[in-house]
Design a protein around this motif. Structure first.
Motif, mmCIF file in Angstrom:
data_model
loop_
_atom_site.group_PDB
_atom_site.id
_atom_site.type_symbol
_atom_site.label_atom_id
_atom_site.label_comp_id
_atom_site.label_asym_id
_atom_site.label_seq_id
_atom_site.Cartn_x
_atom_site.Cartn_y
_atom_site.Cartn_z
ATOM 1 N N LEU A 63 44.844 22.942 -24.532
ATOM 2 C CA LEU A 63 45.833 23.818 -24.153
ATOM 3 C C LEU A 63 47.072 23.240 -23.600
ATOM 4 O O LEU A 63 48.054 23.272 -23.868
ATOM 5 N N PRO A 64 46.861 22.520 -22.409
ATOM 6 C CA PRO A 64 48.127 22.115 -21.701
ATOM 7 C C PRO A 64 48.700 20.932 -22.647
ATOM 8 O O PRO A 64 50.275 20.812 -22.601
ATOM 9 N N LEU A 65 48.154 20.331 -23.512
ATOM 10 C CA LEU A 65 48.837 19.192 -24.345
ATOM 11 C C LEU A 65 49.647 19.870 -25.468
ATOM 12 O O LEU A 65 51.095 19.627 -25.808
ATOM 13 N N ILE A 66 49.168 21.008 -25.976
ATOM 14 C CA ILE A 66 49.964 21.856 -26.795
ATOM 15 C C ILE A 66 51.066 22.515 -26.410
ATOM 16 O O ILE A 66 52.274 22.735 -26.780
ATOM 17 N N GLY A 67 51.066 22.992 -24.972
ATOM 18 C CA GLY A 67 51.874 23.717 -24.247
ATOM 19 C C GLY A 67 53.090 22.708 -23.971
ATOM 20 O O GLY A 67 54.397 23.045 -24.079
#
Length: 350
Positions: A283-287
């Motif tokens: 999730l944070p990487l895609i964000g």
């Protein structure tokens, strides 16, 4: 009612120590920090600050996620899965998708549970619906997705998870009616172990779990386990995010995964399979990538394709079912990820 799988209320400290040893000490996290310190000392402080600030900002969502997982484990709500696989085929497919996409399950994992369902004679169609939806969404994942990527993204991912399950189950049902996919399990596959016990002999949930000491202990253990698991993966993810923002040119992300065409979504669908390693950490990487110019549809494609067909999951499925079932599973996963991500992309453009 007493559940023999529940821990006893006495010696819980040993269990907690076991959980801490299992989740500790994040060798990859420390190794990355060490490499950053050696190669670019100036980046050490910003990366640590990014991890700390990100964890603080997501803390409310993290707390809700932990409490939901602990509540499900303590009450035995995951035993309700057995009720999803009764009734007419269409109803079983829909209920299988709902069970997979909306319900949290024990740490035994979805693969042993699938083996149990098939071994006791549950039709492949509703099992496939559950199979496809389960890795993509559950209440804890919904809360964290909303916290990191926004409520609209979380709702869309939930609908896609349910849609993938229903679509996959329907396709399998039609193939079976045409005479295909008989005896899906490989020879020698067991009946699912502890995961299958919830299907073969389900026990009713105990909603007022605080009245039973063993269930209170279960709540604490599940909360501790979930907290340590999420803390480990999210810390690593936020560290990688800080390095991505520092070293990955935004122009490259925009050129490769931005724009309005279908190519970025197709690339993200294929890259998601080998690159996806954990739903929470992704999730944070895609964000971060979306902040640098990655289109929302490509981000959704990565999460859907990677969530269903990541290499560890694909290997487990390969070992469980015959080749024809595996090939159909991969085709539905990748095709569904691409198609639904394209739809989501055009929805965001409205």
């Amino acid at each position: 009612m007493t559940d023999n799988s529940l821990p006893q209320p006495g010696p819980v400290s040993a269990a907690w120590q076991h959980l801490w040893r299992k989740e500790r000490p994040w060798p990859a996290f420390l190794l990355i920090l060490l490499v950053v310190t050696v190669i670019d000392p100036a980046q050490f402080a910003p990366s640590v600050a990014k991890v700390a600030s990100a964890l603080v900002s997501i803390a409310p969502f993290l707390a809700v996620s932990i409490l939901m997982a602990a509540w499900a484990g303590a009450t035995g709500a995951d035993n309700l899965i057995a009720r999803a696989f009764t009734g007419a085929p269409a109803m079983m497919i829909v209920m299988g998708a709902l069970a997979g996409g909306l319900s949290p399950f024990c740490s035994c994992g979805v693969i042993p549970l699938i083996a149990a369902l098939l071994a006791i004679g549950v039709p492949l169609a509703p099992v496939m619906a559950f199979w496809l939806a389960s890795p993509l969404m559950d209440p804890s994942m919904f809360v964290l997705t909303a916290g990191v990527l926004g409520l609209e993204f979380a709702i869309a991912k939930t609908l896609i998870a349910l849609g993938m399950g229903v679509l996959g189950g329907t396709i399998v049902h039609l193939v079976i009616r045409a005479g295909g996919l008989s005896n899906p399990l490989r020879e020698g596959i067991g009946n699912g172990g502890c995961g299958g016990a919830k299907v073969r002999a389900p026990t009713p949930p105990v909603w007022a779990f605080w009245r039973e000491p063993a269930r209170v202990v279960k709540f604490r253990l599940e909360a501790t386990k979930t907290f340590l698991f999420l803390l480990k993966w999210l810390s690593l993810a936020f560290l990688l995010e800080s390095l991505m923002l520092a070293y990955l040119p935004a122009e490259l992300v925009t050129q490769t995964l931005g724009g309005t065409g279908l190519a970025p979504i197709a690339i993200a669908t294929l890259v998601g399979v080998p690159a996806y390693f954990n739903g929470y950490a992704a999730l944070p990487l895609i964000g971060a990538l979306m902040d640098q110019g990655m289109q929302a549809g490509a981000g959704m494609a990565f999460l859907i394709a990677g969530g269903v067909t990541s290499l560890p999951a694909a290997i487990a499925v390969w070992a469980l079912v015959k080749f024809r079932v595996f090939a159909l599973y991969v085709a539905i996963s990748l095709g569904g990820a691409f198609t639904t991500a394209v739809a989501f992309h055009f929805w965001t453009m409205l």
